[in-house]
Design a protein around this motif. Sequence first.
Motif, PDB file in Angstrom:
ATOM      1  N   UNK A  56      25.509   3.001 -25.756  1.00 55.14           N
ATOM      2  CA  UNK A  56      24.922   3.322 -27.469  1.00 55.14           C
ATOM      3  C   UNK A  56      23.698   2.988 -26.758  1.00 55.14           C
ATOM      4  N   UNK A  57      22.581   4.737 -26.640  1.00 55.18           N
ATOM      5  CA  UNK A  57      21.682   4.341 -26.694  1.00 55.18           C
ATOM      6  C   UNK A  57      21.068   3.817 -27.904  1.00 55.18           C
ATOM      7  N   UNK A  58      20.447   2.206 -27.832  1.00 52.79           N
ATOM      8  CA  UNK A  58      19.657   2.172 -28.619  1.00 52.79           C
ATOM      9  C   UNK A  58      18.113   2.064 -28.693  1.00 52.79           C
ATOM     10  N   UNK A  59      17.321   2.677 -29.796  1.00 53.07           N
ATOM     11  CA  UNK A  59      15.607   3.033 -29.622  1.00 53.07           C
ATOM     12  C   UNK A  59      14.762   1.367 -30.304  1.00 53.07           C
ATOM     13  N   UNK A  60      15.368   0.111 -31.034  1.00 54.60           N
ATOM     14  CA  UNK A  60      14.511  -0.335 -31.313  1.00 54.60           C
ATOM     15  C   UNK A  60      13.977  -0.882 -30.233  1.00 54.60           C
ATOM     16  N   UNK A  61      13.094  -0.897 -28.515  1.00 57.76           N
ATOM     17  CA  UNK A  61      12.575  -1.160 -27.880  1.00 57.76           C
ATOM     18  C   UNK A  61      11.260   0.022 -29.013  1.00 57.76           C
TER      19      UNK A  61
ATOM     20  N   UNK B 233      32.494   9.608 -22.162  1.00 58.25           N
ATOM     21  CA  UNK B 233      32.469   8.512 -23.113  1.00 58.25           C
ATOM     22  C   UNK B 233      32.168   9.113 -24.736  1.00 58.25           C
ATOM     23  N   UNK B 234      32.317   8.329 -25.319  1.00 54.75           N
ATOM     24  CA  UNK B 234      31.659   8.658 -26.951  1.00 54.75           C
ATOM     25  C   UNK B 234      30.164   8.735 -26.723  1.00 54.75           C
ATOM     26  N   UNK B 235      28.938   8.785 -27.613  1.00 55.27           N
ATOM     27  CA  UNK B 235      27.836   7.826 -27.338  1.00 55.27           C
ATOM     28  C   UNK B 235      27.080   8.424 -28.437  1.00 55.27           C
ATOM     29  N   UNK B 236      26.265   7.375 -28.733  1.00 56.50           N
ATOM     30  CA  UNK B 236      25.821   7.210 -30.078  1.00 56.50           C
ATOM     31  C   UNK B 236      24.519   6.925 -29.801  1.00 56.50           C
ATOM     32  N   UNK B 237      23.565   7.265 -30.908  1.00 54.87           N
ATOM     33  CA  UNK B 237      22.233   6.565 -30.771  1.00 54.87           C
ATOM     34  C   UNK B 237      21.702   5.798 -31.504  1.00 54.87           C
TER      35      UNK B 237
ATOM     36  N   UNK C  32      20.516  17.230 -32.934  1.00 51.12           N
ATOM     37  CA  UNK C  32      19.611  18.587 -31.645  1.00 51.12           C
ATOM     38  C   UNK C  32      18.958  17.630 -30.329  1.00 51.12           C
ATOM     39  N   UNK C  33      18.960  15.936 -30.634  1.00 52.24           N
ATOM     40  CA  UNK C  33      18.181  15.701 -29.829  1.00 52.24           C
ATOM     41  C   UNK C  33      18.048  14.069 -30.336  1.00 52.24           C
ATOM     42  N   UNK C  34      17.398  13.738 -29.176  1.00 53.88           N
ATOM     43  CA  UNK C  34      16.955  12.472 -29.621  1.00 53.88           C
ATOM     44  C   UNK C  34      15.016  12.131 -29.939  1.00 53.88           C
ATOM     45  N   UNK C  35      14.780  11.864 -31.151  1.00 54.30           N
ATOM     46  CA  UNK C  35      13.675  11.794 -31.827  1.00 54.30           C
ATOM     47  C   UNK C  35      13.007  10.445 -31.212  1.00 54.30           C
TER      48      UNK C  35
END
Length: 723
Positions: free
Chosen positions: A355-360, A333-337, A463-466
């Motif tokens: 969706x991977x939410x990095x707000x924390x 499935x689609x992946x959003x960061x 390229x990745x998730x910083x």
Amino acid sequence: MTTTDHGHPLRFGVAVPPDDPATAVALARLADELGLDLVVVPDDPDALDAWTLLSWIAGATGEIHLVADGLELVRRPAAVAARAAASLDLLSGGRLELGLAPDGADEAIEILRALWVAEPAPLTYAGTHQRLAGAQRGPAPAHDVPILISAGAPDLAGRVADGWSTDIDGLDPATRRRGLAAVDAAARAAGRDPREIRRVATFTSPAGADRLEALAREEGFATFVLASADADAVREFAALAPVVRGRVAVARAAAGVRTGSIRSAAVRARRRPGIDYDAIPASLAGTAIEPGDVRYAGVRSNYLRGGSPGLVLRPRDTAEVVDALGYARRHDVPLGVRSGGHGVSGRSTNDGGIVIDLGALNGIEVLDPATRRVRIGPGARWGEVAQALHPHGWAISSGDYGGVGVGGLATAGGIGYLAREHGLTIDHLRAVEVVLADGSVVRADDHHHPDLFWGVRGAGSALGIVTSFEFTADEVGPLGYAQLTLDASDTSGMLRAYGSVVEAAPRDTTAFLILGPPRRGRPATATILAVVDSDDPATIVDRLQPLAGIGPLLAQQVVLTPYAGIVSPPEPGPHHGQGEPATRSALVEHITPAFARAAEDFLHSGATYFLQFRSVGGAVADVAPEATAYAHRSANFSAVAFGFNRRRLDAAWDEMAEHFRGLYWSFETDRRPERLLDAYPPATLRRLREVKARYDPDGVFRDNVVLPVADEGELAAASSSAG
């Protein structure tokens, strides 16, 4: 009668006397210290107000959950109770639970849950006990607040509630078991799984471990509450809790009973295909949000784009980001960061994906005051960063709005108010921590994974998730900040003058020009937002005079302010973007007479409602084009246009293509193949493809910058056939 252990985790609590506030607070504190799970305040019309007492207890405790029990919402407006409950849940960090008296509870539950979904549309409701004529929704609580039915009405609990509470000492066993059977039957009739409903047993005198174990294993009770004002009895009850938990755990393991709660039928009904919700890692399950949750409205969309993701994961540290990515990789499935959700391109949400939410991950830490080295999490907002650095006399050039998240901007470029003096945001980046597509965590800088570090600065989202950034901040004192409004009837003439003034200006001056088209017989107008990196009023005026003279000046405001006063923290609240954003971006070497005329025609075409030029050049051009993946260093201007109709905007923008020399990917929504060639020159794109093949060969990160295996010639051919 067949009895059932529904496998709910066991919880233990105390009900405090509502007519004795000192004792109530003391018992609540004691229960919190002893590790009990909840404190219950009965709603007694002859005692203190339950809400007020519960709020007082919330401030006096830290971890224990708070339960208002037996609330009679026939005599309380449900809309008022909804707002009060959500507010207390937010203030207490998600610790609230509600127990409602049966009378009118069905209507109250509908209203509570509808108002907790913080959507813009007001709520209208016409019931027997409750009526609403356009009530404003929200705020959303911090978590899905469980709603229990207290003192009877097991069928109602089975149909619509999250739990059923009964006084064990007030019912004979046969009546109690009939009530439990009624809960199960009503749940099944409503299409629900009986395991959705938690059973709560209240005692007025301590019960032994044998009795509690039997109630859990034979009747499905999983929450036990002692109603007592005796501190010693509470201590005895707390000592009993681990004994009962241990016994029940052993019995469940032997019987193959899985411990845990299941989501409600209403939540499960809104799940999207292709996502294994039951396999969400335990580290993320408590904070994950899916379409049926009350908090979903606050996370589904971003600033401009409306979204309907199937699942939003909210990791709290790097290890949980690894868990989230590993889980997401197992799904087609689609992946959003997402960092701040403000990205103009709108790619931090999707339809039916994850969706991977990095707000924390929003920490801001000074690592070395001597070198002005700071570490910042991707979920921090630039307004928060500006505020945190201000006491040190530092700043990092970011964008033009404090609500933008660090992660998206710091992996793309960062064209801000200090660009000509201090460069792009990425030019201050010294190291990153990155979660790669395979789940490994690496540090990238000039000496470790230098190719990855090169690519992160301009194409990081591919390229990745910083998960953390290390920057060198600049020493920045008070600034001159101007807002100038001008008549832009002679749009092309103004643009030519703006271009000449900006290119001739000292580096300490950065100016953005915003153009609005003519409307209702009114001429086009322009707004200039300019920053002068100086605290000397004479210097500020000297720098601004040429800008004020590029057209008839209608209004002006100039202030001396710190950077934190310009890029300030946003107002709290979620994004409620709708539809698909339509924006186009371009980088421009010079505003030539031909381009100025073309831009005027474009502004008057009706294809755009907002056209902005940001000055770049200066320190941005000091960095070699090959030093980072942001290669268009010679451009003096970044242009961006917003439109309502994508086809119309694309057609009008494409007519000006001969004047463009690249684009800034963060402002671009056009996904035609040639846009990739515009964003990255051939040599840059070749190197990016090599880095992509090394660190993300399977294309896990493809929802924002798509780096295909095809070479530039194949891309050009694809773009020709697409056209």
